[in-house]
Design a protein around this motif. Sequence first.
Motif, PDB file in Angstrom:
ATOM      1  N   THR A   1       0.810  -1.220   0.000  1.00  0.00           N
ATOM      2  CA  THR A   1       0.000   0.000   0.000  1.00  0.00           C
ATOM      3  C   THR A   1       0.841   1.268   0.000  1.00  0.00           C
ATOM      4  N   ASP A   2       2.139   1.122   0.285  1.00  0.00           N
ATOM      5  CA  ASP A   2       3.062   2.252   0.243  1.00  0.00           C
ATOM      6  C   ASP A   2       4.465   1.703   0.044  1.00  0.00           C
ATOM      7  N   TRP A   3       5.371   2.568  -0.396  1.00  0.00           N
ATOM      8  CA  TRP A   3       6.757   2.167  -0.563  1.00  0.00           C
ATOM      9  C   TRP A   3       7.415   1.938   0.798  1.00  0.00           C
ATOM     10  N   GLY A   4       8.399   1.046   0.813  1.00  0.00           N
ATOM     11  CA  GLY A   4       9.148   0.851   2.044  1.00  0.00           C
ATOM     12  C   GLY A   4       9.125  -0.591   2.501  1.00  0.00           C
ATOM     13  N   SER A   5       9.007  -0.797   3.789  1.00  0.00           N
ATOM     14  CA  SER A   5       9.114  -2.125   4.381  1.00  0.00           C
ATOM     15  C   SER A   5       7.832  -2.925   4.190  1.00  0.00           C
TER      16      SER A   5
END
Length: 311
Positions: free
Chosen positions: A8-12
Amino acid sequence: MAEHWTATDWGSTEHWKFVPYDAPTPGPGEITVRVHAAGMNPADRKHVSAPRLGVAMPVSIGYEISGEITAIGPDTIIGSGPAQIGDEVLAFRIRGGYATEVTIPAEKAFAKPPALTHPAAANLLLAGTTAAEMLTVTRVQAGETILLHGASGAVGVSVLQQAAHRGVRVIGTASADRFDEVRRFGGVPVAYGEGLVDRARDAADGEISAALDAVGTDEAVDVSLELVAVRDRVVTIAAAARARAEEFRWIVGSAPDSARFRDSIRGELVNLAGRGMLEVPVARTYPLAEALEATRFLAEEHPGGKIALIP
């Protein structure tokens, strides 16, 4: 209703969600597949870890699957030819493979050889096409001896088998506890670490014609450049910065030339696997709902084979 994993979002992976969704009805040139196994690759996590040009969130995760056709769009054939509902297929270079059901371009799918389990079939082509391209761009020929860094990993094991099929001898780096795996697939194992240049030379007992790097360490690059005089016969899939700086080959599946080659070789690799000439070692399977735990294991451990998610 189907379920799938999305970022749902960039990153981990804390941004990954396992949610219900409706797999679209297939249109012309599409099929819907009930997933029996989803292959896992480091790229699954890497490609949602930082923003990428032209990619908007949310992103469905997973590039490889094996399963059963549940719906076929009008006037549609799959990558290996005509197909019907109920046929078992494997598919590669898709989006959203971490799912119970997914609708995909039909040309991405090939009839699954009966000899392959679903977890193995779901892990055949990303590693296999990468290995094939490494051998092709370095112009490896029958009778030659090559050096392979990371010989016991997924790409390395496929290189070993494809090289053996071509009549190529492979000196493969690995940790001592993985030597038997390298030998099982036809390679000559050598330990990485200090003194690797001399160990590789001794094992080769002659010219090393090309070097293939599947690990990306400075040691792998340094040894490759010392042992192989012709820079365009050295290739890496993991040391892009050094390849650019020192002018040897770097390949990545998203590059247009690589994508075209990897698409062109899929059928040949599926055929080899169906004939028992290309094995996919599977180390572990996880329930699809436990994808986060499986991803952590893949990132932090040495699986000793491929991992598959089972809906």
